[in-house]
Design a protein around this motif. Structure first.
Motif, mmCIF file in Angstrom:
data_model
loop_
_atom_site.group_PDB
_atom_site.id
_atom_site.type_symbol
_atom_site.label_atom_id
_atom_site.label_comp_id
_atom_site.label_asym_id
_atom_site.label_seq_id
_atom_site.Cartn_x
_atom_site.Cartn_y
_atom_site.Cartn_z
ATOM 1 N N ILE A 1 0.847 -1.193 0.000
ATOM 2 C CA ILE A 1 0.000 0.000 0.000
ATOM 3 C C ILE A 1 0.882 1.243 0.000
ATOM 4 C CG2 ILE A 1 -1.852 1.230 1.196
ATOM 5 C CD1 ILE A 1 -2.676 -1.519 0.218
ATOM 6 N N ASN A 2 0.470 2.242 -0.764
ATOM 7 C CA ASN A 2 1.174 3.522 -0.809
ATOM 8 C C ASN A 2 1.295 4.109 0.599
ATOM 9 O OD1 ASN A 2 1.971 6.201 -1.138
ATOM 10 N ND2 ASN A 2 0.732 6.503 -2.972
ATOM 11 N N THR B 1 -3.830 7.606 7.722
ATOM 12 C CA THR B 1 -4.271 6.548 8.638
ATOM 13 C C THR B 1 -4.846 7.161 9.907
ATOM 14 O OG1 THR B 1 -2.098 6.402 9.692
ATOM 15 C CG2 THR B 1 -2.480 4.983 7.786
ATOM 16 N N LYS B 2 -5.482 6.298 10.707
ATOM 17 C CA LYS B 2 -6.111 6.738 11.948
ATOM 18 C C LYS B 2 -5.589 5.906 13.108
ATOM 19 C CE LYS B 2 -10.372 7.646 9.352
ATOM 20 N NZ LYS B 2 -11.776 7.213 9.125
ATOM 21 N N ASN B 3 -5.608 6.483 14.290
ATOM 22 C CA ASN B 3 -5.321 5.760 15.538
ATOM 23 C C ASN B 3 -3.959 5.072 15.542
ATOM 24 O OD1 ASN B 3 -7.973 6.410 16.453
ATOM 25 N ND2 ASN B 3 -8.774 4.677 15.261
ATOM 26 N N THR C 1 -0.723 1.366 10.886
ATOM 27 C CA THR C 1 0.077 1.383 9.676
ATOM 28 C C THR C 1 -0.874 1.464 8.484
ATOM 29 O OG1 THR C 1 0.043 -1.017 9.402
ATOM 30 C CG2 THR C 1 1.798 -0.103 10.800
ATOM 31 N N VAL C 2 -0.331 1.771 7.309
ATOM 32 C CA VAL C 2 -1.209 1.845 6.138
ATOM 33 C C VAL C 2 -1.789 0.466 5.806
ATOM 34 C CG1 VAL C 2 -0.212 3.911 5.121
ATOM 35 C CG2 VAL C 2 0.784 1.679 4.584
ATOM 36 N N ALA C 3 -1.021 -0.577 6.058
ATOM 37 C CA ALA C 3 -1.539 -1.924 5.808
ATOM 38 C C ALA C 3 -2.712 -2.230 6.736
ATOM 39 C CB ALA C 3 -0.432 -2.963 5.991
ATOM 40 N N GLN C 4 -2.578 -1.879 8.002
ATOM 41 C CA GLN C 4 -3.661 -2.094 8.962
ATOM 42 C C GLN C 4 -4.882 -1.250 8.607
ATOM 43 O OE1 GLN C 4 -1.463 -1.029 12.473
ATOM 44 N NE2 GLN C 4 -1.008 -3.163 13.007
ATOM 45 N N GLU C 5 -4.627 -0.017 8.169
ATOM 46 C CA GLU C 5 -5.731 0.862 7.770
ATOM 47 C C GLU C 5 -6.485 0.281 6.580
ATOM 48 O OE1 GLU C 5 -8.145 4.394 7.748
ATOM 49 O OE2 GLU C 5 -6.703 3.697 9.241
ATOM 50 N N PHE C 6 -5.745 -0.218 5.602
ATOM 51 C CA PHE C 6 -6.376 -0.805 4.429
ATOM 52 C C PHE C 6 -7.221 -2.015 4.810
ATOM 53 C CE2 PHE C 6 -6.324 -4.066 1.136
ATOM 54 C CZ PHE C 6 -6.926 -3.390 0.076
ATOM 55 N N VAL C 7 -6.661 -2.888 5.629
ATOM 56 C CA VAL C 7 -7.395 -4.084 6.069
ATOM 57 C C VAL C 7 -8.663 -3.685 6.803
ATOM 58 C CG1 VAL C 7 -7.295 -6.047 7.669
ATOM 59 C CG2 VAL C 7 -5.389 -5.614 6.109
ATOM 60 N N VAL D 1 3.404 -1.989 5.318
ATOM 61 C CA VAL D 1 2.762 -1.626 4.060
ATOM 62 C C VAL D 1 2.247 -2.832 3.271
ATOM 63 C CG1 VAL D 1 4.153 0.466 3.854
ATOM 64 C CG2 VAL D 1 4.945 -1.638 2.748
ATOM 65 N N THR D 2 2.556 -4.040 3.684
ATOM 66 C CA THR D 2 2.227 -5.231 2.892
ATOM 67 C C THR D 2 0.942 -5.889 3.371
ATOM 68 O OG1 THR D 2 4.574 -5.625 2.464
ATOM 69 C CG2 THR D 2 3.075 -7.467 2.096
ATOM 70 N N VAL D 3 0.126 -6.301 2.421
ATOM 71 C CA VAL D 3 -1.139 -6.982 2.695
ATOM 72 C C VAL D 3 -1.148 -8.309 1.932
ATOM 73 C CG1 VAL D 3 -3.665 -6.870 2.465
ATOM 74 C CG2 VAL D 3 -2.363 -4.814 3.072
ATOM 75 N N ARG D 4 -1.748 -9.330 2.538
ATOM 76 C CA ARG D 4 -1.836 -10.634 1.907
ATOM 77 C C ARG D 4 -3.298 -11.035 1.694
ATOM 78 N NH1 ARG D 4 -0.079 -16.262 4.810
ATOM 79 N NH2 ARG D 4 -2.160 -15.998 5.731
#
Length: 365
Positions: free
Chosen positions: A293-294, A299-301, A304-310, A332-335
């Motif tokens: 993820i860029n 993000t909030k709270n 990380t951007v990966a956690q935000e995306f999920v 930044v990594t999502v699976r």
């Protein structure tokens, strides 16, 4: 409003098929600790043949299968294992080989394609001649590793180096049939380069429980002893092994559908939002799609951007009727993982949710 959940966290979420449930209910049973469960014995014979080894052993979990294998290879105290720093044994099995087996792990850096430098392996090899160091007794390799299939040429070279160093190789082949499917070869063409292998039946192969270890008859005899020590000796285990037989005979031949879904998903998220995600499509060859993820996305709270995306993909407060579950791997990594119960329609729903999330998130920049 009825919400549809598409769960892409792992192929461990796969469910036994109707045929598996029938086979489990009707399985012929006996006491497996005595070696008298005919269904377990059938599974073990099938696995030994499929993976090109003399013998096989049914165990409750892949983690136990790997631990048993390391313990059998590293029978002498003061042993160490050479393994990849991104490998499942090193990262996700609670350090069991050290905690329970007293075996020292020495890591080799995994390269982006999942392989490692054989020169680094050779440099880290340690004999028992110097009393200050643990003695290298085993090489562990994972194939595929996070969906990335190791080339057969690498396995050939690894075998050659191991032979030079007089070291056995244990293959963590939890998804090795996925690797074989991607390469278009029989599984035994991969496992031939390892002395032993652990293959999971309860990931993309849909069985509810279990893995098989394969190796020589002498090795499996020792493995039975260690399995009993670790509490893995089961009694009428044929009710579980029956599903595993269908895993190897039937579901294994359908894994290409999961691979197609992973690739389709990866291609489309890249097409829909090249500003939001980065995907190395060369590495999406099995049922796992890893993407980044860029890092500029808000993000909030403190997430990380990966956690935000999920979180955004799973959240339905935006009025969406689809909840998509995935796993954040690092900052930044999502699976996303695809399996038997994830249909092409599910993939399409996940992409629609992705497009909605991407559009809303992009507007916050």
């Amino acid at each position: 409003m009825e919400v549809v959940t598409v769960d892409l966290r792992s192929d461990t979420l796969s469910l036994p098929t109707a045929d598996m449930r029938c086979a489990m209910a009707e399985a012929e049973l006996g006491d497996d600790v005595y070696g008298e469960d005919p269904t377990v014995n059938r599974l073990q014979l099938l696995a030994a043949e499929l993976f090109g080894k003399e013998s096989a052993l049914f165990v409750p979990t892949g983690t136990m299968g790997n631990l048993i294998s390391v313990m059998c290879h590293c029978w002498q105290r003061g042993s160490e294992v050479l393994l990849g720093d991104q490998s499942h044994i090193h990262r996700f099995e609670q350090g069991g080989i050290a905690q329970l087996a007293g075996v020292h792990p020495k890591t080799i850096r995994n390269l982006p394609d999942g392989t490692f430098q054989l020169s680094e392996l050779q440099a880290k090899y340690q004999t028992s001649a110097d009393v200050h160091f643990a003695s290298t007794s085993l090489i562990c390799v994972e194939n595929p590793i996070e969906g990335k299939v190791l080339p057969l040429s690498f396995m050939v070279q690894l075998r050659s180096v191991a032979d030079e160093l007089k070291l056995p190789i244990h293959l963590d082949g939890a998804r090795v049939i996925n690797a074989a499917t991607a390469l278009g070869v029989p599984p035994k063409l991969i496992t031939k380069y390892a002395d032993t292998a652990n293959i999971c039946l309860s990931k993309g192969l849909c069985a509810p429980v279990g893995s098989v270890i394969v190796g020589s008859k002498q090795f499996i005899t020792k493995a039975k002893r260690v399995r009993k020590l670790l509490g893995g000796g089961m009694r009428q285990a044929g009710v579980l092994a029956a599903a595993g037989i269908i895993s190897l005979n039937v579901i294994s031949k359908k894994l290409y559908l999961d691979h197609d879904n992973a690739k389709y998903f990866a291609q489309n998220i890249l097409s829909l939002a090249p500003d939001l995600v980065e995907v190395n499509l060369k590495h999406v060859t099995t049922n796992i799609a890893m993407f980044q993820i860029n890092n500029a996305m808000p993000t909030k709270n403190g997430q990380t951007v990966a956690q935000e995306f999920v979180w955004r993909m799973e959240n339905t407060s935006d009025g969406s009727k689809t909840r998509v579950k995935m796993c954040a791997f690092g900052d930044v990594t999502v699976r996303a993982v695809f399996y038997h119960q994830i249909s092409k329609l599910d993939v399409q729903k996940a992409l629609e949710k992705f497009e909605l999330v991407a559009s809303a998130w992009r507007n916050e920049l």
